[in-house]
Enzyme design. Structure first.
Site, PDB file in Angstrom:
ATOM      1  N   ASP A 231     -32.978 -16.067 -13.344  1.00 16.34           N
ATOM      2  CA  ASP A 231     -32.230 -16.680 -11.603  1.00 16.34           C
ATOM      3  C   ASP A 231     -30.804 -16.981 -11.599  1.00 16.34           C
ATOM      4  O   ASP A 231     -30.624 -17.514 -12.914  1.00 16.34           O
ATOM      5  CB  ASP A 231     -33.259 -17.523 -12.291  1.00 16.34           C
ATOM      6  CG  ASP A 231     -33.635 -18.838  -9.935  1.00 16.34           C
ATOM      7  OD1 ASP A 231     -32.816 -18.119  -9.632  1.00 16.34           O
ATOM      8  OD2 ASP A 231     -33.765 -19.168  -9.803  1.00 16.34           O
TER       9      ASP A 231
HETATM   10  C1  BGC Z   1     -32.876 -19.606  -6.361  1.00 18.59           C
HETATM   11  C2  BGC Z   1     -32.838 -17.813  -5.983  1.00 18.59           C
HETATM   12  C3  BGC Z   1     -31.908 -17.289  -5.789  1.00 18.59           C
HETATM   13  C4  BGC Z   1     -31.091 -17.665  -6.311  1.00 18.59           C
HETATM   14  C5  BGC Z   1     -29.001 -16.886  -5.659  1.00 18.59           C
HETATM   15  C6  BGC Z   1     -31.683 -19.454  -6.446  1.00 18.59           C
HETATM   16  O1  BGC Z   1     -30.910 -21.053  -7.107  1.00 18.59           O
HETATM   17  O2  BGC Z   1     -33.155 -20.394  -7.344  1.00 18.59           O
HETATM   18  O3  BGC Z   1     -34.398 -18.135  -5.161  1.00 18.59           O
HETATM   19  O4  BGC Z   1     -32.592 -16.208  -5.375  1.00 18.59           O
HETATM   20  O5  BGC Z   1     -30.512 -19.307  -6.484  1.00 18.59           O
HETATM   21  O6  BGC Z   1     -29.157 -17.829  -4.562  1.00 18.59           O
END
Ligand code: BGC
Length: 751
Positions: A231
């Site tokens: 993530d």
């Molecule tokens: C989120 C993800 C997301 C990623 C990219 C993170 O903060 O938890 O779900 O895909 O950011 O934007």
């Protein structure tokens, strides 16, 4: 990579390899031109494409290219229809392909452990089978277009509070049976190209560097063949991540962590072979992405909007549908609305819809339908509108609030029927933080009372990403749960209100009466870096059923404008050992509709703790008026297993399983049972085994019983009962001489 199909980690320098394991920037991977390795774009997700054209961020702050905003998971999952999810997934794949995006970051299938989780709108259900089946549909659809999905957030990421550090402290059974089960299903059934590891820790270990999670469970046990991507910002220790199987760090760290990897290899603390495995997997992803033909057609905005409308209509849940007659409620339904009546549409959400949640999933929609416009389009009679409240204002006593309320009351008094749009303001639920209560704003509740006094013929339409308490459920005749439904939610709501669409959505999560009744209450969101999953297996309806708690609306609930009757269910075990449940369902009303047939199982007298019933299969079926459809629902034997902590594996317990079939978890219409043979569980026998265990041993159990009975004449079994939980080696000479006990144990060990 066309001219170097065979590019492998072994053809690259150490620096090139390290570079490939992290992003070039926010959304793309690094290329290695010398070796023909392209840069790939991975971007959000999940219910639409969020491809940023200018500034980059993972919180949905900077803008993105226009894309269709399909219903967020909360709406889509309520359809209980994986085929619909697959069609939506395919459309997401098409839009990604047009924008040359290799991987779209979704679906998110974390369990809705508490209604307070700020990101529940992005998740499917409180149940792992619903999450897994709907997630599989989406992944299959996306990947059918040559675009990769990213199954997220792996794992046990069930809250936003302290999400980058908190340790989800969860018992092995709950972890396997509730929190990992949906992921396991999607990985095995749909092979997502990527899995996104979560920010949090699980029982102390960061998901981004946990070899148990990322290698043992995900790859060795489930057979995952893709790459694990972090993530955004989830990496704690990059080198530990490589060893654990965390392939791609996103976003990039401007080379900082690449240098750490190079150093670790040079210092000998990281085996270069481990890095090669990771790099080969990343190269495989690049090969898959390159194999997709270039998209030739532009985005068909109209067709995708129409699909978004269809999907939104399928996610709407009709919670209640009565009509007030002389101050009483009669079962004559208020909905669908006549098109020729005088309607008062009240509530700012009708004009300013909330159709998606805030944060990284925030899509720049190609257009947005409002319910007010759609109602005006469909109605033939007079439609008046009053805002009733200001969305971000929760003070009911101000002069402005009173003025808005008075206007709404006047509109309601002059109308035949009121449609009142209430909901949760965006600033209350979002990625990044959790809610602190499940209440609608006070100004809205006071408005409801005032309007209801003026006109009791009221339909409440709700816009919310997480469930809300419905203290008015007893006094309002009709309630439509319209979630956050994407850009076509407004027109889909009008479709349901006027009956162009017969509602068939079902609750994929319980609507509780009070926050204090909810399973994680008292254990959410934890403190000092730890959140204890104290409710164990009893998540969602499993909890309310186990405690016999009343709820506002149970899991699986949802009404239709027609009615369905169920025949007697039957069940049989097929050649693969799976159970096939068959039931005839008849549409006993006058219009076509869809029924979501749900199958729950339980095992009376189980040797392990079990919730009173668990959903193991479901099917959404379209049925014409007076038609009877024979519905077959397979239940996988593997889904009937529990996680046996003694042997660290899934075990199906033998016995007579009760199978309940119905229209919701609390509207079970027919039941049957099926006898299943159990899996063998060989537990090591020792002097620390209990008398109960040794008495149950097929080799020595009968002889041991006979020996004890011969000595003590234990006809009523009282002695054996009292002795049952004693380790056999604990008391020298009682009930049998120690030598004799050793002989029994050794015989049992020999088998
Ligand atoms: C989120 C993800 C997301 C990623 C990219 C993170 O903060 O938890 O779900 O895909 O950011 O934007």
């Amino acid at each position: 990579m066309t001219d170097s199909e065979a590019t492998r980690a072994s053809n690259l320098t150490l620096e090139e390899k390290a570079a490939l394991t992290s992003g070039a920037d926010f959304w793309t991977t690094k290329s290695v031109e010398r070796a023909g390795i392209p840069s790939l774009m991975l971007t959000d997700g999940p219910h639409g494409l969020r491809k940023q054209a200018g500034g980059s961020d993972h919180l949905g702050l900077a803008g993105s290219v226009p894309a269709t905003c399909f219903p967020p998971a909360v709406g889509l999952s309520a359809s209980f229809d994986p085929e619909l999810a697959e069609r939506v997934g395919a459309a997401l794949g098409v839009e990604s392909a047009i924008e040359d995006v290799a991987v779209i970051l979704g679906p998110g299938i974390n369990i809705k452990r508490s209604p307070l989780c700020g990101r529940n709108f992005e998740y499917m259900s409180e149940d792992p089978i619903v999450s897994g089946v709907m997630g599989t549909g989406l992944v299959r659809g996306i990947q059918s277009q040559g675009v990769g999905a990213s199954l997220k957030h792996f794992a046990a990421n069930n809250q936003e509070t302290d999400r980058l550090r908190v340790s989800s402290d969860v018992d092995p059974r709950a972890l396997r049976e509730i929190y990992l089960r949906g992921f396991e299903r999607v990985v095995k059934d749909a092979q997502p190209w990527t899995v996104m590891c979560s920010y949090n820790r699980i029982n102390g270990a960061y998901a981004s560097e946990d070899p148990w999670l990322l290698s043992q469970v995900l790859r060795d046990e489930w057979g995952f063949e893709g790459i694990v991507v972090s993530d955004w910002g989830a990496v704690n220790d990059r080198v530990a991540g490589i060893v654990a199987g965390m392939d791609l760090e996103m976003p990039g760290s401007s080379g900082r962590t690449d240098a750490q990897i190079v150093d670790a290899v040079e210092q000998g603390s990281l085996d270069e072979a481990a890095l090669d495995v990771v790099v080969d997997r990343i190269l495989e992803l690049a090969r898959k992405a390159e194999a997709r033909p270039t998209a030739s057609a532009p985005l068909d905005v109209e067709a995708h909007h129409a699909l978004a409308r269809e999907a939104a209509g399928r996610g709407i849940v009709l919670l209640k549908n009565m009509a007030p007659v002389d101050g009483r409620e009669e079962s004559t339904p208020l909905l669908p609305l006549r098109t020729d009546g005088r309607l008062a549409v009240i509530g700012e959400f009708a004009r300013t819809p909330r159709y998606q949640g805030a944060g990284s999933s925030q899509i720049n929609p190609t257009r947005v339908d409002t319910a007010l416009d759609a109602i005006r389009d469909a109605a033939e009679g007079e439609v008046t509108f009053a805002a009733g409240f200001t969305i971000d204002e929760d003070e009911p006593m101000t002069a402005d609030a009173e003025k808005l309320r008075d206007e709404a009351v006047a509109a309601a008094s002059a109308a035949d029927t009121v449609v009142l749009f209430l909901g949760v303001p965006a600033h209350i639920e979002s990625e990044g933080f959790d809610r602190t209560d499940i209440d609608l704003p006070r100004a809205q509740l006071e408005l409801l009372d005032a309007v209801l006094a003026a006109n009791p013929r009221m339909v409440v339409v709700l816009s919310n990403g997480g469930v809300v308490a419905l203290p008015f459920a007893g006094k309002v005749p009709a309630i439509v749960e319209a979630w956050l439904l994407g850009q076509a939610g407004g027109s889909a709501t009008a479709d349901v209100l006027f009956g162009a669409v017969n509602p068939s959505g079902r609750l994929a999560e319980t609507i509780p009466l009070r926050l204090e009744d909810t399973p994680a209450w008292g254990n959410f969101p934890g403190e000092h870096g730890h959140v204890r999953y104290g409710e164990g297996l009893l998540v969602g309806y499993r909890w309310y059923d186990a405690r016999h708690l009343p709820v506002a609306y149970p899991f699986g609930h949802g009404l239709s404008y027609t009615t369905f009757s169920y025949g007697d269910a039957t069940a049989e075990v097929d050649a693969d050992g799976d159970v096939v449940v068959t039931v005839a369902v008849t549409n006993t009303g006058e219009i076509a509709g869809r029924e979501v047939v749900q199958v729950y199982t339980s095992l009376d007298g189980s040797s392990v703790q079990r919730p009173p019933r668990e959903l193991k299969g479901f099917r959404s079926v379209a049925i014409e008026p007076s038609e009877t459809v024979t519905v077959q629902i397979p239940l996988r034997r593997s889904e009937l297993a529990y996680w046996d902590v003694r042997v660290d594996r899934w075990v199906v317990e033998g016995g007579e399983y009760l199978i309940e079939v119905g229209a919701s978890s609390r509207d079970l219409r027919t039941r049957t049972s099926v006898q299943l043979d159990g899996d063998e569980v060989d537990l090591p026998v020792s002097m620390n085994s209990s008398f109960d265990e040794l008495l149950a041993n097929p080799v020595v159990g009968a002889d041991l019983r006979a020996a004890i009975e011969a000595k003590y004449g234990d006809a009523d079994g009282g002695l054996l009962k009292m002795l049952g939980n004693f380790p056999v080696g604990r008391l020298d000479g009682f009930p049998l001489p120690r030598d004799e006990m050793i002989q029994f144990v050794e015989r049992a060990q020999r088998g």
